[in-house]
Design a protein around this motif. Sequence first.
Motif, PDB file in Angstrom:
ATOM      1  N   THR A   1       0.808  -1.214   0.000  1.00 10.56           N
ATOM      2  CA  THR A   1       0.000   0.000   0.000  1.00 10.56           C
ATOM      3  C   THR A   1       0.843   1.266   0.000  1.00 10.56           C
ATOM      4  O   THR A   1       0.353   2.335  -0.376  1.00 10.56           O
ATOM      5  N   LEU A   2       2.088   1.146   0.402  1.00 14.60           N
ATOM      6  CA  LEU A   2       3.013   2.282   0.507  1.00 14.60           C
ATOM      7  C   LEU A   2       2.501   3.366   1.451  1.00 14.60           C
ATOM      8  O   LEU A   2       2.741   4.553   1.243  1.00 14.60           O
ATOM      9  N   HIS A   3       1.741   2.938   2.472  1.00 15.26           N
ATOM     10  CA  HIS A   3       1.255   3.882   3.483  1.00 15.26           C
ATOM     11  C   HIS A   3       2.243   3.849   4.650  1.00 15.26           C
ATOM     12  O   HIS A   3       2.026   3.195   5.661  1.00 15.26           O
ATOM     13  N   TRP A   4       3.366   4.581   4.477  1.00 10.40           N
ATOM     14  CA  TRP A   4       4.451   4.493   5.459  1.00 10.40           C
ATOM     15  C   TRP A   4       4.068   5.007   6.853  1.00 10.40           C
ATOM     16  O   TRP A   4       4.463   4.402   7.839  1.00 10.40           O
ATOM     17  N   PRO A   5       3.331   6.123   6.953  1.00  9.60           N
ATOM     18  CA  PRO A   5       2.970   6.560   8.309  1.00  9.60           C
ATOM     19  C   PRO A   5       2.181   5.496   9.078  1.00  9.60           C
ATOM     20  O   PRO A   5       2.404   5.301  10.274  1.00  9.60           O
ATOM     21  N   LEU A   6       1.281   4.799   8.389  1.00  3.86           N
ATOM     22  CA  LEU A   6       0.512   3.751   9.066  1.00  3.86           C
ATOM     23  C   LEU A   6       1.431   2.598   9.485  1.00  3.86           C
ATOM     24  O   LEU A   6       1.349   2.089  10.606  1.00  3.86           O
ATOM     25  N   ALA A   7       2.315   2.193   8.564  1.00  5.97           N
ATOM     26  CA  ALA A   7       3.269   1.125   8.901  1.00  5.97           C
ATOM     27  C   ALA A   7       4.134   1.541  10.086  1.00  5.97           C
ATOM     28  O   ALA A   7       4.411   0.738  10.985  1.00  5.97           O
ATOM     29  N   ALA A   8       4.541   2.819  10.114  1.00  6.67           N
ATOM     30  CA  ALA A   8       5.369   3.318  11.211  1.00  6.67           C
ATOM     31  C   ALA A   8       4.597   3.280  12.527  1.00  6.67           C
ATOM     32  O   ALA A   8       5.116   2.873  13.566  1.00  6.67           O
ATOM     33  N   THR A   9       3.327   3.708  12.472  1.00 10.11           N
ATOM     34  CA  THR A   9       2.498   3.704  13.682  1.00 10.11           C
ATOM     35  C   THR A   9       2.349   2.287  14.226  1.00 10.11           C
ATOM     36  O   THR A   9       2.507   2.042  15.424  1.00 10.11           O
ATOM     37  N   LEU A  10       2.056   1.334  13.331  1.00  8.12           N
ATOM     38  CA  LEU A  10       1.902  -0.058  13.770  1.00  8.12           C
ATOM     39  C   LEU A  10       3.223  -0.590  14.339  1.00  8.12           C
ATOM     40  O   LEU A  10       3.226  -1.367  15.303  1.00  8.12           O
ATOM     41  N   SER A  11       4.352  -0.169  13.746  1.00  7.16           N
ATOM     42  CA  SER A  11       5.668  -0.589  14.255  1.00  7.16           C
ATOM     43  C   SER A  11       5.869  -0.118  15.680  1.00  7.16           C
ATOM     44  O   SER A  11       6.371  -0.847  16.534  1.00  7.16           O
ATOM     45  N   ILE A  12       5.471   1.133  15.923  1.00 10.07           N
ATOM     46  CA  ILE A  12       5.652   1.670  17.275  1.00 10.07           C
ATOM     47  C   ILE A  12       4.749   0.912  18.250  1.00 10.07           C
ATOM     48  O   ILE A  12       5.130   0.633  19.387  1.00 10.07           O
ATOM     49  N   LEU A  13       3.552   0.514  17.782  1.00 12.02           N
ATOM     50  CA  LEU A  13       2.679  -0.285  18.640  1.00 12.02           C
ATOM     51  C   LEU A  13       3.338  -1.626  18.987  1.00 12.02           C
ATOM     52  O   LEU A  13       3.221  -2.114  20.113  1.00 12.02           O
ATOM     53  N   VAL A  14       4.037  -2.222  18.018  1.00 12.21           N
ATOM     54  CA  VAL A  14       4.762  -3.471  18.302  1.00 12.21           C
ATOM     55  C   VAL A  14       5.794  -3.229  19.403  1.00 12.21           C
ATOM     56  O   VAL A  14       5.919  -4.025  20.337  1.00 12.21           O
ATOM     57  N   LEU A  15       6.500  -2.094  19.304  1.00  9.27           N
ATOM     58  CA  LEU A  15       7.507  -1.784  20.322  1.00  9.27           C
ATOM     59  C   LEU A  15       6.846  -1.578  21.685  1.00  9.27           C
ATOM     60  O   LEU A  15       7.390  -1.971  22.717  1.00  9.27           O
ATOM     61  N   VAL A  16       5.656  -0.965  21.689  1.00  7.91           N
ATOM     62  CA  VAL A  16       4.928  -0.775  22.948  1.00  7.91           C
ATOM     63  C   VAL A  16       4.562  -2.137  23.551  1.00  7.91           C
ATOM     64  O   VAL A  16       4.714  -2.365  24.755  1.00  7.91           O
ATOM     65  N   ILE A  17       4.109  -3.058  22.706  1.00  4.58           N
ATOM     66  CA  ILE A  17       3.783  -4.412  23.181  1.00  4.58           C
ATOM     67  C   ILE A  17       5.039  -5.080  23.743  1.00  4.58           C
ATOM     68  O   ILE A  17       5.005  -5.746  24.777  1.00  4.58           O
ATOM     69  N   PHE A  18       6.184  -4.873  23.067  1.00  7.98           N
ATOM     70  CA  PHE A  18       7.463  -5.392  23.560  1.00  7.98           C
ATOM     71  C   PHE A  18       7.735  -4.868  24.965  1.00  7.98           C
ATOM     72  O   PHE A  18       8.088  -5.613  25.864  1.00  7.98           O
ATOM     73  N   GLY A  19       7.549  -3.536  25.129  1.00  9.96           N
ATOM     74  CA  GLY A  19       7.784  -2.913  26.424  1.00  9.96           C
ATOM     75  C   GLY A  19       6.877  -3.515  27.483  1.00  9.96           C
ATOM     76  O   GLY A  19       7.320  -3.837  28.592  1.00  9.96           O
ATOM     77  N   GLY A  20       5.607  -3.707  27.119  1.00 14.21           N
ATOM     78  CA  GLY A  20       4.649  -4.298  28.054  1.00 14.21           C
ATOM     79  C   GLY A  20       5.075  -5.688  28.483  1.00 14.21           C
ATOM     80  O   GLY A  20       5.036  -6.029  29.673  1.00 14.21           O
ATOM     81  N   ALA A  21       5.529  -6.488  27.505  1.00 11.69           N
ATOM     82  CA  ALA A  21       5.972  -7.854  27.810  1.00 11.69           C
ATOM     83  C   ALA A  21       7.167  -7.822  28.760  1.00 11.69           C
ATOM     84  O   ALA A  21       7.252  -8.619  29.700  1.00 11.69           O
ATOM     85  N   LEU A  22       8.060  -6.856  28.529  1.00 10.41           N
ATOM     86  CA  LEU A  22       9.261  -6.752  29.369  1.00 10.41           C
ATOM     87  C   LEU A  22       8.887  -6.380  30.809  1.00 10.41           C
ATOM     88  O   LEU A  22       9.420  -6.931  31.769  1.00 10.41           O
ATOM     89  N   VAL A  23       7.930  -5.447  30.952  1.00 12.86           N
ATOM     90  CA  VAL A  23       7.476  -5.036  32.287  1.00 12.86           C
ATOM     91  C   VAL A  23       6.857  -6.236  33.009  1.00 12.86           C
ATOM     92  O   VAL A  23       7.161  -6.519  34.173  1.00 12.86           O
ATOM     93  N   LEU A  24       5.978  -6.959  32.294  1.00 14.73           N
ATOM     94  CA  LEU A  24       5.339  -8.135  32.895  1.00 14.73           C
ATOM     95  C   LEU A  24       6.386  -9.163  33.313  1.00 14.73           C
ATOM     96  O   LEU A  24       6.290  -9.772  34.375  1.00 14.73           O
ATOM     97  N   TYR A  25       7.406  -9.329  32.459  1.00  8.78           N
ATOM     98  CA  TYR A  25       8.465 -10.300  32.748  1.00  8.78           C
ATOM     99  C   TYR A  25       9.206  -9.920  34.028  1.00  8.78           C
ATOM    100  O   TYR A  25       9.440 -10.761  34.896  1.00  8.78           O
ATOM    101  N   THR A  26       9.556  -8.633  34.143  1.00  8.65           N
ATOM    102  CA  THR A  26      10.293  -8.185  35.334  1.00  8.65           C
ATOM    103  C   THR A  26       9.450  -8.406  36.586  1.00  8.65           C
ATOM    104  O   THR A  26       9.952  -8.863  37.614  1.00  8.65           O
ATOM    105  N   ARG A  27       8.144  -8.076  36.480  1.00  7.21           N
ATOM    106  CA  ARG A  27       7.255  -8.287  37.629  1.00  7.21           C
ATOM    107  C   ARG A  27       7.191  -9.770  37.988  1.00  7.21           C
ATOM    108  O   ARG A  27       7.289 -10.141  39.161  1.00  7.21           O
ATOM    109  N   ALA A  28       7.017 -10.589  36.967  1.00  7.36           N
ATOM    110  CA  ALA A  28       6.886 -12.033  37.207  1.00  7.36           C
ATOM    111  C   ALA A  28       8.149 -12.562  37.875  1.00  7.36           C
ATOM    112  O   ALA A  28       8.089 -13.351  38.821  1.00  7.36           O
TER     113      ALA A  28
END
Lengths: 294, 264
Positions: free
Chosen positions: A262-289
Amino acid sequence: MSAAPAIATPAPVSEARRSGLALVVLLIAPIALVNALGFLVPVLNLARMSFYEVEPTGAMREVYTLATWLTVFQDTFYAELILNSITVSLGITLLTLVCSYPIALYLHRSSGTWRTILLVLVISPLLTSAVVRTYGWIAILSESGLVNNALSAIGIAPLRLMFNKTGVVIGLTEILMPYMILALLAGFGRLDPRVEEAASTLGAPPFTIFRRIILPLTLPGIALGCLLCFVLAVSSFITPKLLGGGRVFLLATEIYDQAIVTLHWPLAATLSILVLVIFGGALVLYTRALRAIM
Amino acid sequence: MDERPVSLALKLMALTMFVFLLAPLIVVVPISFSGDSYMMFPPSSWSLKWYPAIFADGKMTSAFWTSLLLAFVVTVLSLLIGLPAAYALVRLKPRGSEAMSALFTAPLLLPTIVLGLAILIVFSRYGLLATFQGLVVAHLVVTLPYAIRVLATALATLPIPIEEAAATLGASPFTVFRRITLPMMKSGLIGTTALCFLVSFDEVVLSLFMTGPRISTLPVAMYHHVEQQADPLVASLSVLLVILTLLVVLVVDRTSGLAKTFVK
């Protein structure tokens, strides 16, 4: 000459320190350049890109707007996409753990040449391209594949094992198993066979030993393996694309489609940042666990 | 301990899971000898025709040479860039060396799909897309963290008194490095070489963003082939690649022990 104090003796002189610094800069400059050009600048640029404006024609303008972010949060397709990615990845992680645990435990208890052979068997898939292993799964799961040919030979109707979530889950589980096994093994250090023996001598049945001794002692390894596999599952792309056949929608495949098709780079970028946010969430949960376990 | 009943159950479970783990690699072997024109398992007839078919496929052969040259260049550059950096960070320990190590290994923490997109966007601006140079830089971003890690570990475990002795006896710092440090790092260097080569040769997600009709790498060509048609060609290619990988691993294991690089 300038490195002499640094190698031979600790540098007490300030002049030596300065020349040492020049040497450090010289030695580190090439890697810093690659890091900046191929990592820092691209990633910062990606974050900026998610705020760029996209005109209805598809052209991108360097005007900052929240439009793309609002679309992602308002359109239910993306909410489902994110939720789907997380739940599928969690399922894969759990399944990978169940499949890997026996192998890791067995490896932990074996020794000598046998252990080396088994370790090589665990590592060799890791060294084989995901494309090759996914291709192998196509040979097993497709309509004319191993499973369906075996089923039809005994008179059972063929199953749809590919181009749906089932195929993606089976394939990714196998792809991620080596990572899980190695992470589990790394965390099995506290597992002492003498403790198990003691429990056994005191009359504990095998399942009780597993539940009350082995499992609690291996929890740190389990946490590490699960973090690793979840993170890899969320970001994996080749296997979901080939075994999902474009019918399974996940964050990683959507990022690629938006970027390349689709060549919709801003959307791809936004979704990429969401992936990084999910990564961060997983890391926080891991540290707590981990804090809860230790 | 092996006499306990849990052991038999565990053995059976472990065996089952090993079969599951190795299944996709095992099925590829018989399929590579298939006589069929599309992939089915088990094949209805046998032949050797798919092996020569790989070499007749222009896309695959040119992608193979690109991948080989790319992996070679990336490995050499990884050593040339990674070794000085590792030396500086481990031995000269400048202020903030820990932060720098973290920064230099950070690309590994980023999912390759995100890294690929980020690189695509920036490289497109500089005309680096679908070029060999662009691929080299993109691959270096992921091989250098491995190089730094393995080389730093190798450097940190060396006995420093030997170097000090050489320096005391009048060897210049560079001579010490060349004659003492480097030879003692042999296994770390071999490990880095193998790791960088395999990582670059196998890298597919980053390359997918960086390749185009003009230039492609072998994993990318295979990915597109599998996506478009299901024939036994990729099976034969896979068998050759698995043999190639095993050879690399075997050679490295004989010289330094690759298993140690993965499992401490």
